[in-house]
Design an enzyme around this catalytic site. Structure first.
Site, mmCIF file in Angstrom:
data_model
loop_
_atom_site.group_PDB
_atom_site.id
_atom_site.type_symbol
_atom_site.label_atom_id
_atom_site.label_comp_id
_atom_site.label_asym_id
_atom_site.label_seq_id
_atom_site.Cartn_x
_atom_site.Cartn_y
_atom_site.Cartn_z
ATOM 1 N N ASP A 48 0.851 -1.192 0.000
ATOM 2 C CA ASP A 48 0.000 0.000 0.000
ATOM 3 C C ASP A 48 0.888 1.245 0.000
ATOM 4 O OD1 ASP A 48 -2.297 1.914 0.953
ATOM 5 O OD2 ASP A 48 -3.291 -0.005 0.587
ATOM 6 N N ASP A 49 0.392 2.342 0.534
ATOM 7 C CA ASP A 49 1.104 3.625 0.512
ATOM 8 C C ASP A 49 2.454 3.515 1.237
ATOM 9 O OD1 ASP A 49 1.587 6.322 0.123
ATOM 10 O OD2 ASP A 49 -0.281 6.995 1.041
ATOM 11 N N LYS A 108 -3.623 -0.879 -6.888
ATOM 12 C CA LYS A 108 -4.615 -0.092 -6.153
ATOM 13 C C LYS A 108 -4.340 1.372 -6.476
ATOM 14 C CE LYS A 108 -6.054 1.310 -1.493
ATOM 15 N NZ LYS A 108 -5.881 1.079 -0.026
ATOM 16 N N ASP A 138 -5.422 5.047 -5.781
ATOM 17 C CA ASP A 138 -6.129 5.887 -4.822
ATOM 18 C C ASP A 138 -6.404 7.266 -5.424
ATOM 19 O OD1 ASP A 138 -7.316 6.488 -2.369
ATOM 20 O OD2 ASP A 138 -5.622 5.757 -1.188
ATOM 21 N N SER A 167 -10.262 3.538 -6.449
ATOM 22 C CA SER A 167 -10.864 4.166 -5.272
ATOM 23 C C SER A 167 -11.810 5.308 -5.645
ATOM 24 C CB SER A 167 -9.763 4.688 -4.338
ATOM 25 O OG SER A 167 -8.967 3.636 -3.853
ATOM 26 N N ARG A 214 -13.412 0.748 -4.391
ATOM 27 C CA ARG A 214 -13.745 1.104 -3.015
ATOM 28 C C ARG A 214 -14.930 2.057 -3.026
ATOM 29 N NH1 ARG A 214 -10.240 1.548 0.926
ATOM 30 N NH2 ARG A 214 -12.074 2.369 1.994
ATOM 31 N N ASP A 271 -12.433 3.980 4.717
ATOM 32 C CA ASP A 271 -11.488 2.954 5.174
ATOM 33 C C ASP A 271 -11.995 2.251 6.425
ATOM 34 O OD1 ASP A 271 -9.819 3.823 3.173
ATOM 35 O OD2 ASP A 271 -8.217 4.511 4.484
#
Length: 406
Positions: free
Chosen positions: A68-69, A145, A147, A179, A204, A208
């Site tokens: 992830d980030d 992913k 975002d 997202s 998404r 979160d």
């Protein structure tokens, strides 16, 4: 509408993706000197790949290891490409990808279409989409992913389809998680879910998840209250994503963990864990590795289930149709006092006349044969569930498991 060759041409994710992601459990921990076990670096992802490969997860379908980030260097390289922070990923992403692929697993990575990621690392603005897609493909990435922090609605409207086209143009099959919906409210008319399904494999919809029962319950409630808009959008290759599985962390009881697994199976949600697989207790492992719950989640028809009832007793009933004329029922207690004895019949839940065998997903026991009109009584723990897999009397749980993907 933008004309493009969509990412879904790559034929991926005909059932919801399964795997592990760093964010909820490990966040943006980047102190590898003083907290090496929790640091967002290559060792963490190799550890999780080892656990997926060696502890029985891969065989059940958990195949993605997703960064992830906070993986990036604060600067792009001299050719304008994203690069990992060298002190935390000294071998680079291609070497990590090979390590993961050698174990029969797939690598996922994170980017953000804004000027900066949610945690302030370099973003993938519109002018960088093509080069970043090519970079990810050249590294051997299997899942992105994407975002939307630090971007505006116009940039999102342009950027999410452009990344879909750019990923497809690489020639590498890459699953694409968007997202976009959550940044514009998650619902029509702000979200065109038909178009979303054309450009993304999953998306998404809502905020979160946090490591708490309140957070989990708020997600279940939002998806259920808006199911008429959300449920039709899902199907093979296009999935609503209520966020990560937090089972095995700190915020859920065993009953609440079963509730998340059961409802994610009903919702045909991605089964992406965010926990520490190196330190998982037996109860969490049993829930996450429950073959029948996984089989329900991965049902090839890909029809998302629905909430059928909200009783005055604070019991809710959820239902999902499955292959071979089977189905799943979940009875959820929203009570906070004591186990509740709930009475109903299958006929009142719109089941056809006939006899059914109910298999209790979490106890592993077969309930006696039920006639649709016969009243049954079950005991449901507070904030817990009873989950049934229902079949005609000529089927059995063994048949069900055999027909599931390995």
């Amino acid at each position: 509408m933008i004309s493009l060759t969509v990412a879904l041409d790559n034929g991926l994710l005909k059932t919801p993706p399964m795997g592990w992601m760093a964010w909820e459990r490990f966040r943006c921990s980047i102190d590898c000197k003083d907290d090496p076990k929790n640091c967002i670096g290559e060792d963490l992802f190799r550890d999780m790949a080892d656990r997926l490969a060696e502890d029985g997860w891969k065989e059940l379908g958990y195949e993605y290891v997703i960064i992830d980030d906070c993986w990036m260097s604060m600067l792009r390289d001299e050719e304008g490409r994203l690069q990992p922070e060298p002190s935390r990923f000294p071998g680079g992403i291609p070497k990590l990808a090979r390590y993961i692929h050698d174990r029969g697993l797939k690598l996922g990575i994170y980017a953000d279409m804004g000027t900066r990621t949610c945690m302030g690392f370099p973003g993938t603005t519109l002018d960088k989409i093509e080069i970043d897609a090519q970079t990810f493909a050249s590294w051997g990435v299997d899942y992105l992913k994407f975002d939307g922090c630090n971007s505006n609605p116009v940039q999102q409207m342009l950027g999410y389809p452009l990344m879909s086209k750019a990923l497809n143009a690489t020639g590498r099959p890459i699953a694409y998680s968007c997202s976009w919906p959550v940044y514009v409210g998650g619902l029509p008319t702000n979200v065109n879910y038909s178009f979303m399904g054309d450009i993304c494999h999953l998306w998404r919809n809502y905020y979160d998840i946090q490591d708490s029962w309140d957070s989990l319950l708020s997600i279940i409630e939002w998806f259920s209250n808006n199911q008429d808009d959300l449920q039709p959008a899902a199907g093979p290759g296009r999935w609503n994503d209520p966020d990560m599985l937090i089972i095995g962390n700190f915020g859920l009881s065993v009953d609440q963990a079963r509730t998340q697994m059961a409802l994610w199976a009903i919702m045909a949600a991605p089964l992406i864990m965010s926990n520490d697989l190196r330190n998982l207790d037996n109860s969490a492992r049993a829930i996450l590795q429950n073959k029948v719950a996984i089989g329900i989640n991965q049902d090839p028809m890909g029809i998302q289930g629905r909430r059928l009832l909200q009783e005055k007793s604070h019991i809710e009933v959820y239902w999902r149709p499955l292959s071979h004329s089977a189905s799943a029922l979940v009875f959820l207690s929203r009570r906070t006092d004591m186990p509740y004895r709930y009475r109903n019949s299958l006929a009142k839940l719109n089941y056809d006349t006939g006899n059914y065998k109910a298999y209790d997903v979490f106890t592993g026991s077969t309930v006696k044969v039920l006639n649709a009109t016969t009243e049954f009584t079950i005991s449901i723990n507070p904030s817990g569930v009873v989950m049934w897999y229902l079949i005609g009397t000529f089927w059995s749980p063994k048949n069900f498991l055999i027909c599931q993907p390995s």
